[in-house]
Each structure stands twice: as C-alpha cells, then as structure tokens.
Design an enzyme around this catalytic site. Structure first.
Site, PDB file in Angstrom:
ATOM      1  N   ALA A  66      39.122  37.960  42.328  1.00 17.11           N
ATOM      2  CA  ALA A  66      38.247  36.856  42.740  1.00 17.11           C
ATOM      3  C   ALA A  66      36.878  37.131  42.136  1.00 17.11           C
ATOM      4  O   ALA A  66      36.531  38.288  41.862  1.00 17.11           O
ATOM      5  CB  ALA A  66      38.161  36.827  44.256  1.00 17.11           C
ATOM      6  N   GLY A 111      42.513  39.435  43.400  1.00 13.74           N
ATOM      7  CA  GLY A 111      43.074  38.085  43.310  1.00 13.74           C
ATOM      8  C   GLY A 111      43.975  37.884  42.097  1.00 13.74           C
ATOM      9  O   GLY A 111      44.847  37.015  42.108  1.00 13.74           O
ATOM     10  N   GLU A 114      47.206  39.250  43.131  1.00 11.43           N
ATOM     11  CA  GLU A 114      47.745  38.287  44.112  1.00 11.43           C
ATOM     12  C   GLU A 114      48.301  37.043  43.415  1.00 11.43           C
ATOM     13  O   GLU A 114      49.327  36.507  43.825  1.00 11.43           O
ATOM     14  CB  GLU A 114      46.641  37.905  45.114  1.00 11.43           C
ATOM     15  CG  GLU A 114      46.284  39.070  46.042  1.00 11.43           C
ATOM     16  CD  GLU A 114      45.068  38.774  46.907  1.00 11.43           C
ATOM     17  OE1 GLU A 114      43.957  38.638  46.343  1.00 11.43           O
ATOM     18  OE2 GLU A 114      45.214  38.667  48.133  1.00 11.43           O
ATOM     19  N   GLU A 134      40.166  45.979  46.768  1.00 11.32           N
ATOM     20  CA  GLU A 134      39.169  45.327  47.635  1.00 11.32           C
ATOM     21  C   GLU A 134      38.422  46.299  48.528  1.00 11.32           C
ATOM     22  O   GLU A 134      37.255  46.060  48.859  1.00 11.32           O
ATOM     23  CB  GLU A 134      39.831  44.242  48.490  1.00 11.32           C
ATOM     24  CG  GLU A 134      40.168  42.966  47.740  1.00 11.32           C
ATOM     25  CD  GLU A 134      41.509  42.995  47.034  1.00 11.32           C
ATOM     26  OE1 GLU A 134      42.138  44.073  46.965  1.00 11.32           O
ATOM     27  OE2 GLU A 134      41.928  41.933  46.545  1.00 11.32           O
TER      28      GLU A 134
HETATM   29  N1  COA Z   1      34.233  39.171  39.626  1.00 11.38           N
HETATM   30  C1  COA Z   1      33.144  38.827  38.910  1.00 11.38           C
HETATM   31  N2  COA Z   1      32.845  39.353  37.711  1.00 11.38           N
HETATM   32  C2  COA Z   1      33.709  40.266  37.214  1.00 11.38           C
HETATM   33  C3  COA Z   1      34.865  40.657  37.897  1.00 11.38           C
HETATM   34  C4  COA Z   1      35.111  40.076  39.173  1.00 11.38           C
HETATM   35  N3  COA Z   1      36.196  40.368  39.889  1.00 11.38           N
HETATM   36  N4  COA Z   1      35.509  41.599  37.166  1.00 11.38           N
HETATM   37  C5  COA Z   1      34.789  41.763  36.045  1.00 11.38           C
HETATM   38  N5  COA Z   1      33.696  40.974  36.072  1.00 11.38           N
HETATM   39  C6  COA Z   1      32.658  40.831  35.050  1.00 11.38           C
HETATM   40  C7  COA Z   1      31.699  42.018  35.066  1.00 11.38           C
HETATM   41  O1  COA Z   1      30.695  41.837  36.055  1.00 11.38           O
HETATM   42  C8  COA Z   1      31.161  41.961  33.656  1.00 11.38           C
HETATM   43  O2  COA Z   1      30.208  40.920  33.582  1.00 11.38           O
HETATM   44  P1  COA Z   1      28.825  41.165  32.752  1.00 11.38           P
HETATM   45  O3  COA Z   1      29.266  41.421  31.336  1.00 11.38           O
HETATM   46  O4  COA Z   1      28.094  39.873  32.919  1.00 11.38           O
HETATM   47  O5  COA Z   1      28.144  42.348  33.381  1.00 11.38           O
HETATM   48  C9  COA Z   1      32.369  41.495  32.837  1.00 11.38           C
HETATM   49  O6  COA Z   1      33.249  40.868  33.758  1.00 11.38           O
HETATM   50  C10 COA Z   1      33.116  42.636  32.170  1.00 11.38           C
HETATM   51  O7  COA Z   1      33.471  43.581  33.184  1.00 11.38           O
HETATM   52  P2  COA Z   1      33.055  45.136  33.134  1.00 11.38           P
HETATM   53  O8  COA Z   1      33.062  45.652  34.543  1.00 11.38           O
HETATM   54  O9  COA Z   1      31.802  45.322  32.344  1.00 11.38           O
HETATM   55  O10 COA Z   1      34.285  45.727  32.313  1.00 11.38           O
HETATM   56  P3  COA Z   1      34.843  47.216  32.372  1.00 11.38           P
HETATM   57  O11 COA Z   1      35.823  47.333  31.262  1.00 11.38           O
HETATM   58  O12 COA Z   1      33.729  48.211  32.438  1.00 11.38           O
HETATM   59  O13 COA Z   1      35.640  47.313  33.771  1.00 11.38           O
HETATM   60  C11 COA Z   1      37.143  46.518  35.501  1.00 11.38           C
HETATM   61  C12 COA Z   1      36.787  46.510  33.984  1.00 11.38           C
HETATM   62  C13 COA Z   1      38.281  45.536  35.677  1.00 11.38           C
HETATM   63  C14 COA Z   1      37.613  47.916  35.906  1.00 11.38           C
HETATM   64  C15 COA Z   1      35.909  46.116  36.308  1.00 11.38           C
HETATM   65  O14 COA Z   1      35.390  44.907  35.765  1.00 11.38           O
HETATM   66  C16 COA Z   1      36.178  45.865  37.775  1.00 11.38           C
HETATM   67  O15 COA Z   1      36.324  46.815  38.532  1.00 11.38           O
HETATM   68  N6  COA Z   1      36.246  44.587  38.190  1.00 11.38           N
HETATM   69  C17 COA Z   1      36.393  44.216  39.567  1.00 11.38           C
HETATM   70  C18 COA Z   1      37.786  44.469  40.053  1.00 11.38           C
HETATM   71  C19 COA Z   1      37.887  44.115  41.514  1.00 11.38           C
HETATM   72  O16 COA Z   1      37.326  44.756  42.386  1.00 11.38           O
HETATM   73  N7  COA Z   1      38.647  43.054  41.789  1.00 11.38           N
HETATM   74  C20 COA Z   1      38.866  42.603  43.130  1.00 11.38           C
HETATM   75  C21 COA Z   1      37.911  41.545  43.488  1.00 11.38           C
HETATM   76  S1  COA Z   1      38.239  40.936  45.098  1.00 11.38           S
END
Ligand code: COA
Length: 263
Positions: A66, A111, A114, A134
């Site tokens: 999400a 999400g 999911e 989460e």
């Molecule tokens: N919601 C909003 N933005 C998200 C996102 C999310 N779930 N997942 C990634 N992004 C955005 C990041 O903020 C970043 O944006 P920016 O370039 O404007 O700063 C962009 O996507 C790239 O992500 P980044 O974190 O820089 O990539 P990474 O390769 O370092 O890490 C992940 C990849 C997937 C490990 C990391 O993005 C992450 O942990 N995401 C969230 C996962 C999560 O908790 N999901 C459950 C949500 S309920």
C-alpha cells in the site's frame, strides 16, 4: 477508459493488467485502487475476455505495498474504510468468474503480496521477493493478508513471516506453496500466458464453478463466512491509534529505522 496507473492490454482473450507506478515500486495508492476496481469490473463483464493476468511494471517490483505516504494522515475510521475498500476490490478479484493469475516480477510486499494472494494462483520470476512487513510500520495487513497467507502456507509459517516481517525469495515461496512455479524474468509473462491459454481452452462455466467451489474450500468466499476479514479491518484501524504506527510510517518516509515504544 484511459488509465493513468495501469497498462491494460488484451490479446488472445487474455487481459493483462500491469500496475504502472514503477518510480514508487507500483505502490497501491487510491488512484490505483480506483482504476483496478474499474478494470476488474469491466473485464468480468466483457464477453471477449476469458482470463486475466496481473503483473507490475519495471524490473524491480510487482507491488511494494500500500502507498505508505497515504497512511500518515488517516484516523482509525478512515484507515478502516481504506482496508474495507482494499478488501472489497481483492474479493472482486478472488470471486471473479474468470481465472486471474498473478505474474510476480519482483517485490510483492504488504498490499502487493495481498494482491497476489487474492489472485487464483501465482507464478513468479527468480528475482521475486515476498513478505508482509507491516509490523515494521507498527501495523498489520489490512487487505486480507492475515487470512490468505494463513490459508496458503499454514498458521506457523504465516505467524513467523508476519511477526518477523522477513522477506522470502522465490524458491522459498515455491517451497512453502505461496507460488506454484518460478521462471526466469524473461519468460515470466510468456509462461503466465501459456497457462492461461490452456485454461481458456476449457469450458468457461466449469472453470467459474471450480473457482467458486475452491474459494469456499479455502475459506475465502468473500460472503462474510470468514469473520477474520472483518476482524482484520478493525485491528488494522486500531493500529492507527498508536504512536508506534505514526513512528513506523514516519520512519519509512524519512528512510530511517523506527523506535517502537509499545504505545
Ligand atoms: N509506499 C510508498 N512509497 C513506496 C513504497 C510504499 N509501499 N515502497 C517503495 N516506495 C517508494 C520509496 O519511498 C521510493 O520513493 P522515492 O524515490 O521518492 O524516495 C521509491 O519507491 C523506491 O523505493 P526505495 O525504498 O528507494 O527502494 P529500495 O530498493 O531501497 O527498497 C523496498 C525497496 C521494497 C525494500 C522498500 O521500498 C520498502 O521497504 N518498501 C516498503 C515495503 C512495505 O513496507 N510494504 C508494506 C506497506 S503496508
């Protein structure tokens, strides 16, 4: 309809829906939800389409969850409404009379995992990563993850994956039954279409009956028969009243580790 966050393309009676926000790793914001809801409704009604494939744009992510940036301002009731909205769209996918498969091409987190689990089954590429992280945000899943992950991989594995927020790779996902097949990145979509072409050659009424019966066997008929989905919505909402949730989501946006206090 013109979609802003989706690429929708139908060929040989297979509709491919690609979530297309690669700069945000295809995170599910309100706009994606609105478009997904619209396209799924259209696809189910369209007699030219026999089956559906859902994937993510870019080499890195299916859907990374999400959109966390939309969480910060929500109160408990708004969070519950968001979870209900997500669950309703995912039930629409799960209860589709036409087969819907997920072709997971990278991160399928929160999400995103999911969404993949709401599809009838999943295949993935070698670089796929799955998880329900989460708790890192002071939250729990809200779009059915507590229920469907447990149905798919069993209680112990579901508890461990969700409590530790650990990400698993494609081979582990295959081993525990979260995905049915692992392919190379280049052959993922071809393999998904190959499977759907086989299914499309079968009798559509029989396929739709299979879907509804198997959904009941799995306890995810979406007809209110499983109270776990409702419990998940209220529990997700409860988390929004905690300081830990505010800390977890702020820490993510500020790209730092959260410090949780149990409040
Ligand atoms: N919601 C909003 N933005 C998200 C996102 C999310 N779930 N997942 C990634 N992004 C955005 C990041 O903020 C970043 O944006 P920016 O370039 O404007 O700063 C962009 O996507 C790239 O992500 P980044 O974190 O820089 O990539 P990474 O390769 O370092 O890490 C992940 C990849 C997937 C490990 C990391 O993005 C992450 O942990 N995401 C969230 C996962 C999560 O908790 N999901 C459950 C949500 S309920």
């Amino acid at each position: 309809m013109e979609y802003k966050c989706l690429i929708v393309d139908t060929e040989y009676q297979i509709c491919s829906i690609t979530i297309n926000r690669p700069d945000k790793l295809n995170a599910l914001n309100r706009e994606v939800f609105a478009e997904l809801d619209h396209v799924i409704t259209e696809v189910i009604a369209n007699t030219e389409i026999k089956s559906v494939l859902i994937t993510g744009a870019g080499p890195k992510a299916f859907v990374a969850g999400a959109d966390i940036s939309e969480f910060a301002s929500l109160n408990r009731e708004e969070a519950m409404a968001l979870a209900k909205r997500g669950q309703d769209i995912f039930f629409k996918i799960e209860n589709s009379s036409k087969p819907v498969i997920a072709a997971v091409n990278g991160f399928a987190l929160g999400g995103g995992c999911e969404l993949a689990m709401a599809c009838h089954f999943r295949i993935c590429s070698e670089n796929a990563k799955f998880g329900q992280p989460e708790v890192n945000l002071g939250l729990i899943p809200g779009y059915g993850g507590t229920q469907r992950l447990t149905q798919l991989v069993g209680k112990g594995r579901s508890m461990q994956l969700q409590m530790t927020a650990e990400l698993i790779d494609a081979n582990e996902a295959l081993r525990i039954g979260l995905v049915n097949e692992v392919t190379s990145s280049v052959s993922l979509l071809d393999r998904a279409r190959e499977i759907l072409t086989i299914i499309n050659s079968k009798a559509p009424v029989a396929i739709s009956k299979l879907i509804s019966c198997i959904n009941i066997a799995a306890g995810c008929a979406g007809n209110g028969s499983n109270p776990g989905f409702t419990k998940e919505i209220s529990s997700f909402g409860d988390c929004f009243e905690t300081e830990d949730m505010k800390e977890g989501t702020t820490a993510f946006m500020e790209k730092r580790k959260p410090t949780f206090k149990g409040k």
